[in-house]
Motif scaffolding. Sequence first.
Motif, PDB file in Angstrom:
ATOM      1  N   PHE A 194       0.827  -1.202   0.000  1.00 22.64           N
ATOM      2  CA  PHE A 194       0.000   0.000   0.000  1.00 22.64           C
ATOM      3  C   PHE A 194       0.866   1.259   0.000  1.00 22.64           C
ATOM      4  O   PHE A 194       0.618   2.199  -0.772  1.00 22.64           O
ATOM      5  N   PHE A 195       1.879   1.286   0.841  1.00 20.65           N
ATOM      6  CA  PHE A 195       2.741   2.471   0.909  1.00 20.65           C
ATOM      7  C   PHE A 195       3.482   2.696  -0.410  1.00 20.65           C
ATOM      8  O   PHE A 195       3.598   3.834  -0.882  1.00 20.65           O
ATOM      9  N   THR A 196       4.000   1.638  -1.015  1.00 23.21           N
ATOM     10  CA  THR A 196       4.702   1.798  -2.290  1.00 23.21           C
ATOM     11  C   THR A 196       3.733   2.214  -3.394  1.00 23.21           C
ATOM     12  O   THR A 196       4.092   3.008  -4.278  1.00 23.21           O
ATOM     13  N   ASN A 197       2.510   1.698  -3.349  1.00 27.37           N
ATOM     14  CA  ASN A 197       1.500   2.069  -4.332  1.00 27.37           C
ATOM     15  C   ASN A 197       1.141   3.547  -4.210  1.00 27.37           C
ATOM     16  O   ASN A 197       1.083   4.280  -5.207  1.00 27.37           O
ATOM     17  N   VAL A 198       0.918   4.014  -2.980  1.00 23.67           N
ATOM     18  CA  VAL A 198       0.574   5.417  -2.757  1.00 23.67           C
ATOM     19  C   VAL A 198       1.729   6.324  -3.169  1.00 23.67           C
ATOM     20  O   VAL A 198       1.524   7.373  -3.804  1.00 23.67           O
ATOM     21  N   ALA A 199       2.957   5.918  -2.824  1.00 21.34           N
ATOM     22  CA  ALA A 199       4.116   6.731  -3.192  1.00 21.34           C
ATOM     23  C   ALA A 199       4.240   6.865  -4.708  1.00 21.34           C
ATOM     24  O   ALA A 199       4.495   7.959  -5.231  1.00 21.34           O
ATOM     25  N   ALA A 200       4.048   5.758  -5.423  1.00 21.43           N
ATOM     26  CA  ALA A 200       4.135   5.802  -6.884  1.00 21.43           C
ATOM     27  C   ALA A 200       3.033   6.675  -7.472  1.00 21.43           C
ATOM     28  O   ALA A 200       3.268   7.450  -8.402  1.00 21.43           O
ATOM     29  N   LEU A 201       1.819   6.567  -6.919  1.00 20.83           N
ATOM     30  CA  LEU A 201       0.712   7.372  -7.428  1.00 20.83           C
ATOM     31  C   LEU A 201       0.942   8.859  -7.183  1.00 20.83           C
ATOM     32  O   LEU A 201       0.682   9.688  -8.051  1.00 20.83           O
ATOM     33  N   LEU A 202       1.433   9.196  -5.995  1.00 22.62           N
ATOM     34  CA  LEU A 202       1.647  10.606  -5.684  1.00 22.62           C
ATOM     35  C   LEU A 202       2.792  11.205  -6.491  1.00 22.62           C
ATOM     36  O   LEU A 202       2.767  12.382  -6.854  1.00 22.62           O
ATOM     37  N   LEU A 203       3.799  10.370  -6.805  1.00 24.08           N
ATOM     38  CA  LEU A 203       4.947  10.872  -7.558  1.00 24.08           C
ATOM     39  C   LEU A 203       4.700  10.884  -9.064  1.00 24.08           C
ATOM     40  O   LEU A 203       5.092  11.825  -9.757  1.00 24.08           O
ATOM     41  N   LEU A 204       4.046   9.816  -9.569  1.00 24.43           N
ATOM     42  CA  LEU A 204       3.926   9.653 -11.013  1.00 24.43           C
ATOM     43  C   LEU A 204       2.485   9.654 -11.519  1.00 24.43           C
ATOM     44  O   LEU A 204       2.255   9.911 -12.699  1.00 24.43           O
ATOM     45  N   GLY A 205       1.533   9.342 -10.649  1.00 25.29           N
ATOM     46  CA  GLY A 205       0.165   9.155 -11.122  1.00 25.29           C
ATOM     47  C   GLY A 205      -0.827  10.142 -10.577  1.00 25.29           C
ATOM     48  O   GLY A 205      -2.039   9.888 -10.610  1.00 25.29           O
ATOM     49  N   PHE A 206      -0.364  11.276 -10.075  1.00 29.21           N
ATOM     50  CA  PHE A 206      -1.250  12.253  -9.437  1.00 29.21           C
ATOM     51  C   PHE A 206      -1.852  13.227 -10.447  1.00 29.21           C
ATOM     52  O   PHE A 206      -2.994  13.664 -10.297  1.00 29.21           O
ATOM     53  N   LEU A 207      -1.115  13.547 -11.496  1.00 29.77           N
ATOM     54  CA  LEU A 207      -1.546  14.578 -12.430  1.00 29.77           C
ATOM     55  C   LEU A 207      -2.750  14.146 -13.261  1.00 29.77           C
ATOM     56  O   LEU A 207      -3.673  14.939 -13.486  1.00 29.77           O
ATOM     57  N   LEU A 208      -2.739  12.906 -13.735  1.00 27.84           N
ATOM     58  CA  LEU A 208      -3.820  12.457 -14.604  1.00 27.84           C
ATOM     59  C   LEU A 208      -5.164  12.403 -13.874  1.00 27.84           C
ATOM     60  O   LEU A 208      -6.162  12.933 -14.393  1.00 27.84           O
ATOM     61  N   PRO A 209      -5.260  11.773 -12.688  1.00 26.79           N
ATOM     62  CA  PRO A 209      -6.534  11.830 -11.962  1.00 26.79           C
ATOM     63  C   PRO A 209      -6.990  13.255 -11.678  1.00 26.79           C
ATOM     64  O   PRO A 209      -8.179  13.562 -11.784  1.00 26.79           O
ATOM     65  N   LEU A 210      -6.049  14.117 -11.339  1.00 22.63           N
ATOM     66  CA  LEU A 210      -6.407  15.509 -11.072  1.00 22.63           C
ATOM     67  C   LEU A 210      -6.965  16.173 -12.330  1.00 22.63           C
ATOM     68  O   LEU A 210      -7.934  16.949 -12.268  1.00 22.63           O
ATOM     69  N   GLY A 211      -6.369  15.872 -13.479  1.00 21.20           N
ATOM     70  CA  GLY A 211      -6.875  16.424 -14.734  1.00 21.20           C
ATOM     71  C   GLY A 211      -8.248  15.897 -15.091  1.00 21.20           C
ATOM     72  O   GLY A 211      -9.125  16.650 -15.538  1.00 21.20           O
ATOM     73  N   LEU A 212      -8.462  14.592 -14.898  1.00 23.35           N
ATOM     74  CA  LEU A 212      -9.766  14.000 -15.192  1.00 23.35           C
ATOM     75  C   LEU A 212     -10.840  14.519 -14.243  1.00 23.35           C
ATOM     76  O   LEU A 212     -11.990  14.750 -14.646  1.00 23.35           O
ATOM     77  N   MET A 213     -10.479  14.710 -12.977  1.00 22.42           N
ATOM     78  CA  MET A 213     -11.438  15.281 -12.029  1.00 22.42           C
ATOM     79  C   MET A 213     -11.791  16.719 -12.407  1.00 22.42           C
ATOM     80  O   MET A 213     -12.946  17.147 -12.261  1.00 22.42           O
ATOM     81  N   THR A 214     -10.807  17.458 -12.895  1.00 25.20           N
ATOM     82  CA  THR A 214     -11.071  18.817 -13.348  1.00 25.20           C
ATOM     83  C   THR A 214     -12.027  18.804 -14.535  1.00 25.20           C
ATOM     84  O   THR A 214     -12.937  19.633 -14.634  1.00 25.20           O
ATOM     85  N   ALA A 215     -11.838  17.851 -15.443  1.00 23.47           N
ATOM     86  CA  ALA A 215     -12.760  17.710 -16.573  1.00 23.47           C
ATOM     87  C   ALA A 215     -14.166  17.390 -16.078  1.00 23.47           C
ATOM     88  O   ALA A 215     -15.161  17.906 -16.602  1.00 23.47           O
ATOM     89  N   GLY A 216     -14.260  16.535 -15.055  1.00 25.16           N
ATOM     90  CA  GLY A 216     -15.561  16.223 -14.489  1.00 25.16           C
ATOM     91  C   GLY A 216     -16.210  17.430 -13.834  1.00 25.16           C
ATOM     92  O   GLY A 216     -17.431  17.637 -13.942  1.00 25.16           O
ATOM     93  N   LEU A 217     -15.411  18.231 -13.164  1.00 27.52           N
ATOM     94  CA  LEU A 217     -15.922  19.451 -12.536  1.00 27.52           C
ATOM     95  C   LEU A 217     -16.465  20.411 -13.592  1.00 27.52           C
ATOM     96  O   LEU A 217     -17.529  21.021 -13.424  1.00 27.52           O
ATOM     97  N   MET A 218     -15.733  20.528 -14.708  1.00 29.63           N
ATOM     98  CA  MET A 218     -16.207  21.367 -15.806  1.00 29.63           C
ATOM     99  C   MET A 218     -17.511  20.818 -16.384  1.00 29.63           C
ATOM    100  O   MET A 218     -18.444  21.585 -16.684  1.00 29.63           O
ATOM    101  N   ALA A 219     -17.589  19.499 -16.547  1.00 28.65           N
ATOM    102  CA  ALA A 219     -18.791  18.890 -17.116  1.00 28.65           C
ATOM    103  C   ALA A 219     -20.011  19.144 -16.239  1.00 28.65           C
ATOM    104  O   ALA A 219     -21.114  19.397 -16.738  1.00 28.65           O
ATOM    105  N   ALA A 220     -19.822  19.070 -14.926  1.00 27.70           N
ATOM    106  CA  ALA A 220     -20.927  19.360 -14.014  1.00 27.70           C
ATOM    107  C   ALA A 220     -21.348  20.820 -14.113  1.00 27.70           C
ATOM    108  O   ALA A 220     -22.551  21.137 -14.070  1.00 27.70           O
ATOM    109  N   ARG A 221     -20.368  21.703 -14.239  1.00 28.37           N
ATOM    110  CA  ARG A 221     -20.663  23.127 -14.386  1.00 28.37           C
ATOM    111  C   ARG A 221     -21.517  23.367 -15.637  1.00 28.37           C
ATOM    112  O   ARG A 221     -22.414  24.217 -15.641  1.00 28.37           O
TER     113      ARG A 221
END
Length: 370
Positions: A194-221
């Motif tokens: 779990f710790f290695t998974n979270v570390a990898a996501l925060l270092l390498l996989g954080f931008l894409l989910p944040l971008g997709l969530m932003t797209a979802g926020l725009m879609a709701a708007r």
Amino acid sequence: MTDAARQPPRELAVDALRTLALLPVVAVNWVGYAALPDAGPLAAATPSASWLAQGALIAVAALLAAKGVTLLTFLFGYSQGLSRRARGADALAVRRRRMQSLLLLGLLHGLLIYSGDILTLYAACGLVMLGWSRLRLRQLRRRCIVLLAAATTLVVLVAPLMVLGAEGEPAATRMSLATPTDMLSWLGLNAWGFFTNVAALLLLGFLLPLGLMTAGLMAARLRLFSHPRWRPALQRYARRWLWPGLLLNAVWAVALWHGLHRAQPGWADAFYALGMQVAVPLLLGLVPAAVLAAQRGSVVMARLAATGRHTLSLYIGSSLVSLLLLSGAGLALPLGTAALTALSALYWGLWVALAPRWRGRLPLEAWLSR
């Protein structure tokens, strides 16, 4: 104002899509369970000599892998937009409290039950985005483009390093949560994963989910799933993207299967790192078609929407079942890929069949919505 009046408005399409997204999540989590914590999310097909198992793995990769997580990420942002619209001035405080609760739940889930937890990442992204709903639409669009472009550039740069870094690494040295052991040893292995998974996501996989969530926020708007003005655009996207998306994901699935089948972990990891980007074209075809069906009053979508009010319980429940049946601290049942695929579909189907009979929220949803 009463509690009922303060609740975010429920959109049938959003709830139904959330249910649909949970099928891929459960299937991938169970089919790839034996690969965790060192590899995954998918594992090589077992038994390896079975064409049924190999076919099931390719089907899971082509139709399910990375699709559920990608769609849930977008819907997470969409739901944040609905919450802001419903609660007005109280929205920020309510979302902060919910993200903190979700973070606590994700940490407990990841440490004690399933190392591949996604709730922790969602909560972290949600906390970063707390004030974003106040931004103008053009500001959100700019952030979305930058985040998605940066995430794609990063994964394209990192993918070759995954292949080179794993070159010569024997697959047999990787540990598995499915290996029979005592509970304490299993908890230690799961927590490390779990710790290695979270570390990898925060270092390498954080931008894409944040971008997709932003797209979802725009879609709701923009009220993408509910306003009639978007129906022609949804119809165009459904026609334009469905078959190209299916073809792209089929090619990607075969490449991923090749890496898993030939025990080339770097190859498999590199291709899976591109999974969310590859999933987007297919979802651009499937999601509009599902939204249009919901707007037409589809009985199937209405039934799925009833389950969509309980997807947190469905997700945590699937992890508890995998802990009992598949983990080395549980029964460690040596189920093959085809059997795991069928079992995950059965588990999901039971929720869809039973959820319309339930009234009110289940305990987890009620706790998170406080």
